[in-house]
Motif scaffolding. Structure first.
Motif, PDB file in Angstrom:
ATOM      1  N   GLY A  88     -30.188  37.513   6.763  1.00  0.00           N
ATOM      2  CA  GLY A  88     -29.126  37.266   7.727  1.00  0.00           C
ATOM      3  C   GLY A  88     -28.058  38.333   7.810  1.00  0.00           C
ATOM      4  N   VAL A  89     -28.202  39.433   7.065  1.00  0.00           N
ATOM      5  CA  VAL A  89     -27.224  40.525   7.087  1.00  0.00           C
ATOM      6  C   VAL A  89     -27.855  41.744   7.757  1.00  0.00           C
ATOM      7  CG1 VAL A  89     -25.857  42.123   5.688  1.00  0.00           C
ATOM      8  CG2 VAL A  89     -26.037  39.714   5.024  1.00  0.00           C
ATOM      9  N   ARG A 103     -23.566  46.836  -2.503  1.00  0.00           N
ATOM     10  CA  ARG A 103     -22.738  46.403  -1.377  1.00  0.00           C
ATOM     11  C   ARG A 103     -23.523  45.474  -0.456  1.00  0.00           C
ATOM     12  NH1 ARG A 103     -20.840  51.901   1.143  1.00  0.00           N
ATOM     13  NH2 ARG A 103     -19.774  50.518   2.633  1.00  0.00           N
ATOM     14  N   PHE A 104     -24.779  45.820  -0.197  1.00  0.00           N
ATOM     15  CA  PHE A 104     -25.599  44.983   0.680  1.00  0.00           C
ATOM     16  C   PHE A 104     -25.783  43.591   0.076  1.00  0.00           C
ATOM     17  CE2 PHE A 104     -29.548  43.294   2.388  1.00  0.00           C
ATOM     18  CZ  PHE A 104     -29.364  43.494   3.751  1.00  0.00           C
ATOM     19  N   LEU A 105     -26.078  43.532  -1.212  1.00  0.00           N
ATOM     20  CA  LEU A 105     -26.322  42.234  -1.843  1.00  0.00           C
ATOM     21  C   LEU A 105     -25.041  41.408  -1.948  1.00  0.00           C
ATOM     22  CD1 LEU A 105     -28.900  43.238  -4.577  1.00  0.00           C
ATOM     23  CD2 LEU A 105     -29.316  41.862  -2.524  1.00  0.00           C
ATOM     24  N   ALA A 106     -23.894  42.060  -2.091  1.00  0.00           N
ATOM     25  CA  ALA A 106     -22.635  41.311  -2.070  1.00  0.00           C
ATOM     26  C   ALA A 106     -22.449  40.631  -0.718  1.00  0.00           C
ATOM     27  CB  ALA A 106     -21.464  42.238  -2.373  1.00  0.00           C
ATOM     28  N   MET A 107     -22.862  41.305   0.359  1.00  0.00           N
ATOM     29  CA  MET A 107     -22.781  40.688   1.686  1.00  0.00           C
ATOM     30  C   MET A 107     -23.779  39.539   1.818  1.00  0.00           C
ATOM     31  SD  MET A 107     -21.956  43.827   4.331  1.00  0.00           S
ATOM     32  CE  MET A 107     -23.192  45.011   3.768  1.00  0.00           C
ATOM     33  N   ALA A 112     -24.582  33.732   2.122  1.00  0.00           N
ATOM     34  CA  ALA A 112     -25.181  32.533   1.537  1.00  0.00           C
ATOM     35  C   ALA A 112     -24.113  31.525   1.126  1.00  0.00           C
ATOM     36  CB  ALA A 112     -26.039  32.917   0.334  1.00  0.00           C
ATOM     37  N   ASP A 113     -22.929  32.024   0.760  1.00  0.00           N
ATOM     38  CA  ASP A 113     -21.816  31.148   0.388  1.00  0.00           C
ATOM     39  C   ASP A 113     -21.133  30.525   1.601  1.00  0.00           C
ATOM     40  OD1 ASP A 113     -22.221  31.694  -2.276  1.00  0.00           O
ATOM     41  OD2 ASP A 113     -20.599  33.162  -2.437  1.00  0.00           O
ATOM     42  N   GLY A 114     -21.515  30.958   2.819  1.00  0.00           N
ATOM     43  CA  GLY A 114     -20.890  30.438   4.026  1.00  0.00           C
ATOM     44  C   GLY A 114     -19.485  30.944   4.244  1.00  0.00           C
ATOM     45  N   LEU A 115     -19.226  32.183   3.826  1.00  0.00           N
ATOM     46  CA  LEU A 115     -17.861  32.707   3.865  1.00  0.00           C
ATOM     47  C   LEU A 115     -17.380  33.012   5.279  1.00  0.00           C
ATOM     48  CD1 LEU A 115     -15.758  33.222   1.718  1.00  0.00           C
ATOM     49  CD2 LEU A 115     -16.546  35.586   1.539  1.00  0.00           C
ATOM     50  N   GLY A 116     -18.289  33.238   6.223  1.00  0.00           N
ATOM     51  CA  GLY A 116     -17.877  33.579   7.581  1.00  0.00           C
ATOM     52  C   GLY A 116     -17.403  35.017   7.664  1.00  0.00           C
ATOM     53  N   GLY A 136     -23.258  37.866  10.664  1.00  0.00           N
ATOM     54  CA  GLY A 136     -24.048  38.664   9.735  1.00  0.00           C
ATOM     55  C   GLY A 136     -24.067  40.146  10.016  1.00  0.00           C
ATOM     56  N   ARG A 137     -23.354  40.599  11.046  1.00  0.00           N
ATOM     57  CA  ARG A 137     -23.297  42.034  11.328  1.00  0.00           C
ATOM     58  C   ARG A 137     -22.352  42.725  10.351  1.00  0.00           C
ATOM     59  NH1 ARG A 137     -20.610  43.137  15.757  1.00  0.00           N
ATOM     60  NH2 ARG A 137     -19.872  40.975  15.925  1.00  0.00           N
TER      61      ARG A 137
END
Length: 252
Positions: A88-89, A103-107, A112-116, A136-137
């Motif tokens: 989704g990123v 950095r990619f995995l932090a996004m 996944a946490d639904g942070l928006g 997800g952009r």
């Protein structure tokens, strides 16, 4: 069951994932005897079915860690290289692999946490900043030295700046030790605040700010913005990615 590996600039973090949680986890600094430390940590643990790794270090250290996994569990890690899109990123880089996999995995973890809509700050050897839209952009980001690396670079490149001890962070220092530490830490805080402010219009309003990395807690207290702590974001993002590779069934 999966072994997850996060090879960062300063240390290696690992977790043995069983279902949705960690059965065991730990960290080893690169200045330690890595092979011996991992052998001790992994002794007696159940063997995982697979291993997945994210690395921002050189191939030699990746090979050393892979050898440790082979000796302990008889498995070879699958190393994630940053993709153009996953989980989704959507990566903003024209050359996707140039974006640090951490950095990619932090996004991925934030999504996944639904942070928006959010800004992610990684505060470690480097200070990394990334803007992630609600859909997800990835809108891009920044990389700067972390506060400790700023201090190290300043002391290494000057002849007269030689504080005898570490300083305190103050608004206006009256001695060199405090001036150096304050300048480095407040510069990092100012960069985070500026990036959040500049990204807000593109993110549709004030974004959530998430801080990760070894110096996240220290920096959080210097910010004039609310921020959430994100623990083990690379490992958690790696777990999401590994799950996507193996289908919908929980890790076992």
């Amino acid at each position: 069951m999966r072994l997850l590996l996060d090879l960062g600039n300063t240390r290696l973090k690992w977790a043995l994932q069983d279902g949705a949680g960690w059965l065991a986890h730990g960290a080893v600094g690169w200045d330690e005897e890595v092979a011996a430390a991992l052998a001790r940590a992994w002794a007696g643990l159940p063997a995982p079915a697979a291993a997945f790794g994210a690395s921002v270090v050189d191939a030699e250290r990746e090979a050393r860690v892979a050898g440790c996994a082979a000796r302990a569990f008889g498995i070879a890690p699958q190393w994630l290289r940053t993709p153009a899109e996953a989980c989704g990123v959507r990566n903003a880089y024209a050359e996707p692999a140039r974006l640090g996999v951490d950095r990619f995995l932090a996004m991925v973890a934030a999504r996944a946490d639904g942070l928006g809509a959010c800004v992610l700050a990684g505060v470690g050897t480097a200070l990394t900043l990334d803007a992630l839209a609600a859909d997800g952009r990835h809108l891009g980001g920044l990389i700067a030295p972390g506060p400790r690396l700023m201090r190290q670079a300043l002391l290494g490149a000057t002849a007269q700046v030689r504080p005898a001890q570490d300083g305190r962070v103050v608004e206006a220092a009256d001695n060199t030790a405090d001036a150096v530490d304050s300048g480095c830490w407040l510069a990092a805080a100012a960069l985070v605040e500026r990036f959040v402010a500049r990204m807000a219009p593109r993110l549709g309003g004030a974004p959530a700010l998430s801080l990760g990395g070894g110096d996240a807690e220290a920096l959080a207290g210097l910010l004039a913005l609310p921020a959430r702590r994100s623990e083990d974001s690379v490992l958690r993002g790696l777990a999401v990615w590994a799950q996507a590779q193996s289908g919908a069934a929980p890790a076992a």
